[in-house]
Structures are given as structure tokens and as C-alpha cells.
Enzyme design. Structure first.
Site, PDB file in Angstrom:
ATOM      1  CG  ASP A  12      -1.892   1.301   1.518  1.00 28.75           C
ATOM      2  OD1 ASP A  12      -2.142   1.753   0.315  1.00 28.75           O
ATOM      3  OD2 ASP A  12      -1.957   1.593   2.368  1.00 28.75           O
ATOM      4  CD  GLU A  72      -4.909   0.990  -1.976  1.00 29.50           C
ATOM      5  OE1 GLU A  72      -5.181   2.229  -1.739  1.00 29.50           O
ATOM      6  OE2 GLU A  72      -5.171   0.257  -1.067  1.00 29.50           O
ATOM      7  CG  ASP A 145      -1.073   3.456   6.257  1.00 26.62           C
ATOM      8  OD1 ASP A 145      -1.177   4.141   5.301  1.00 26.62           O
ATOM      9  OD2 ASP A 145      -0.995   3.656   7.493  1.00 26.62           O
TER      10      ASP A 145
END
Length: 186
Positions: A12, A72, A145
Site C-alpha cells: 500500500d 494498490e 496501512d
């Protein structure tokens, strides 16, 4: 590891905190190997942040030897400078992975949330709680996160498992399921 077993690294990207999660697949069982964050906010400038992202992602790849990587994709925002910095962070992370010739797949944030929770509009907290159930871990990490990185890995598992003839959710009946999955019904 047998032929079907694999390790997936989920990333991420972020410019202040970058999350990651590693899962192992043994047969159809998923388990967490490691999860965490890369703190970047104390670094002086963007170039140093990019260097730290590259080094840490390369370390994760070399340490855990994932078979595949999911990342992502940056979401579209109004602040062009923030989007540019986020895109650079993602690109540097991808470069670190590609240096080791690993396949990398990019997923939109909504796709990841949809895969994990069933809703593309789920909050970070909802994603974390669903992952806690799916992966059976005791405590949700302090930084969400980290669970976002795990979510990317889980999303990738679900997507590739579906493409390889795994769990297909579009059965019209039990007969349809049996017809498409003869080995799973014996």
C-alpha cells in the site's frame, strides 16, 4: 513448498507511511507471514523517501522471497502534487519488485475493498476487521496501512484463484457448480 503453495507480498504505497503485508497460501489456507509499515515522515525530502521505499521493498522481496506481488494503485485526488508524489512512491516500489523479476499486479482501492469486505466503499477499519477474521490474527495493527498491504495480497489471491479455476462466485445453481468443479465435489 508444493506447486500450489505461494507467498504474496501486498503493498500500500504512501509518501508518509507505506504499508505491506505478506501472506502464505498452502492449498486453500491463507496465513499471515508478516505485516508492517515503512515510516517516511521524518525524512527530509521526497527523494530520500523514494530511496527508503526502494530499499525496504527490495529487502522484503529478498527476505521473504514472494512469488507474486500486489500493489494498490493510486486513487484519483484533487491535489495534483500529492498524486504525483504518490505515483512516484508506487513506481519506486514497483521498480524494486521488478528488479527481482517478480510478477506484479496493480489493483484499484475499490477493487481491494470489494474483494475483502464485499463493499468497494468499506472503511480502512472495516477492511482491517474483515482481514482479522479471514486471516485469523489476534490484534489489528496500530497503522491501518499495514492491513491495507495485507488487503492487496488477499485481493490478489482471490483474483488469481478465481482465474485459475478456483472459487467462482457466479454459479446459477448447484448443478452449475458441480459441472464447473468436478474435482471439488467428489
Amino acid at each position: 513448498m508444493s506447486k500450489v503453495d505461494k507467498i504474496i507480498l501486498g503493498l500500500d504505497p504512501g509518501t508518509n507511511v507505506m504499508g505491506y503485508g505478506l501472506i502464505q497460501i498452502k492449498g486453500s489456507k491463507l496465513s499471515v507471514i508478516s505485516t508492517g509499515v515503512i515510516h517516511l515522515q521524518k525524512l527530509e525530502n521526497h527523494e530520500l523517501k523514494l530511496k527508503r521505499i526502494f530499499e525496504k521493498v527490495r529487502f522484503l522481496v529478498d527476505e521473504y522471497l514472494p512469488d507474486e506481488v500486489a500493489i494498490e494503485a493510486p486513487f484519483f485526488g484533487k491535489n495534483v502534487q500529492s498524486m504525483l508524489k504518490l505515483g512516484r512512491a508506487q513506481g519506486v516500489a514497483m521498480a524494486a519488485v521488478l528488479m527481482r523479476d517478480l510478477p506484479i499486479t496493480e489493483y484499484a482501492p475499490r477493487k481491494i475493498k470489494q474483494a475483502v469486505t464485499g463493499s468497494g466503499n468499506a472503511s480502512k477499519e472495516q477492511v482491517a476487521h474483515m482481514l482479522k477474521t479471514i486471516l485469523n490474527f489476534k490484534e489489528i495493527p496500530k497503522y491501518l496501512d499495514a492491513t491495507d498491504g495485507l488487503a492487496a495480497a488477499v485481493c490478489h489471491y482471490y483474483q488469481t484463484n478465481r482465474m485459475e479455476g478456483g472459487s467462482d462466485k457466479s454459479y446459477s445453481s448447484w448443478e452449475s457448480f458441480v459441472k464447473k468443479n468436478p474435482k471439488r465435489t467428489k
